[in-house]
Design an enzyme around this catalytic site. Sequence first.
Site, PDB file in Angstrom:
ATOM      1  N   ASP A   1     -79.682  77.529  53.432  1.00 52.36           N
ATOM      2  CA  ASP A   1     -78.736  77.225  52.357  1.00 52.36           C
ATOM      3  C   ASP A   1     -79.436  76.527  51.179  1.00 52.36           C
ATOM      4  OD1 ASP A   1     -76.199  77.242  51.186  1.00 52.36           O
ATOM      5  OD2 ASP A   1     -75.217  76.492  52.997  1.00 52.36           O
TER       6      ASP A   1
ATOM      7  N   ASP B   1     -69.771  80.991  47.640  1.00 50.56           N
ATOM      8  CA  ASP B   1     -69.058  81.155  48.908  1.00 50.56           C
ATOM      9  C   ASP B   1     -67.795  81.996  48.732  1.00 50.56           C
ATOM     10  OD1 ASP B   1     -70.960  79.562  50.008  1.00 50.56           O
ATOM     11  OD2 ASP B   1     -69.660  77.840  50.369  1.00 50.56           O
TER      12      ASP B   1
END
Length: 410
Positions: free
Chosen positions: A170, A225
């Site tokens: 991430d 996201d």
Amino acid sequence: MCSYAFKRRSVVLLLSVLAIVGASTAWAASPAGDDGRRRLIDNGLGRTPQMGWNSWNHFGCNIDEMTIRSTVDALISTGLANKGYTYVNLDDCWAAYQRTNEGYMAADPKKFPSGIKDLADYVHSKGLKLGLYSSAGTRTCSQTMPGSLGFEDIDAKTFASWGVDYLKYDNCNGNGLRETVRFPRMSAALSNAGRPIFYSLCEWGVMNVATWGAQYGNSWRTTGDINNSWASMLSNINTNDQFASYAKPGGWNDPDMLEVGNGGMTHDEYVVHFSLWAIAKSPLIIGCDVRSMSKETLDILSNPEVIAINQDRLGIQGKKVRQYDNEIEVWAGPLSKRRTAVLLLNRGSSGSRQITAAWTDIGIKRGIAVEARDVWKHETVAGRLNGSLTAEVAPHSCKLFVLTHVGRQQ
């Protein structure tokens, strides 16, 4: 800041980190190959888009050893494992808050008392593969566990020693360093870890990662996201579409994980979601609780004809080829064996629409006759089609076909 900084970090660890930085910088500056996308990581993985399950979309931080083990069992009992969903990925929140005194990442002892290696052994014993998560930062996005910035080499070797098969990496808490510096470091570390590990760059598309991601990883997030809504799903796939030319076997554009089965969209909207991800050669990573999903959800996720489009060995990402207004779209992409995948999408909220895919738009030569297979109905359309395909599509719905070339027009 890094709340887990150690007063006794060893000279050896510092030297290893500096070595990785130097190697990453040198590699990044080296000339590209003939296609402008020389791969610096050639691990033999990701020849088709990855398929599996990830804990985040449904469970967030609420994961533990028994949840993962029971999910593994459900992937097998439902038949999803046999359909190709082989990666079982723990997302954020799996590790202890601090590293050990020696600088190692460790499993949260309350959530995973048996440790990650034991869990990996269980996953492997069932014929599946285990994935973990970290961040190219000082801490992960949840702030509950350390990130890997500055610890790339030690973490990669630790993951390999546990038998990890996949790393989702991430982009939180990057400490001011550019993505083009931080993500290549882990690529170099994984290449020296002694075990092939699928590398999924979750860079969020911040620096047009599709233009350089294939040099370092097997897939790369092109978007922020996803959330469990029609608008979010369409926004992500539209952003992803502009990078279609960068996808190929070994490296894939990633518009984020599947929300199918999480309850925020209708059945038809989830069919659209899965169809778009399939034709766009996006990773098929399930994000729902497969232990309690409905039959409708299972039917969507396990449709073998749709999965086959996604996993086609030609590996060319399908894309949007025609948009008639703000509601009607035609998506298409070539498949192996002289076939073409075609998706007719009605984004409108009311009223069915007639949608036509012309041969000139979808890459079929004039005069070619085709046989059309409706892969959601599992039916072959009667007769041969010449020049175009037309179907009526309900609002917030799609039709998905595989067209097989059967000769010249008579």
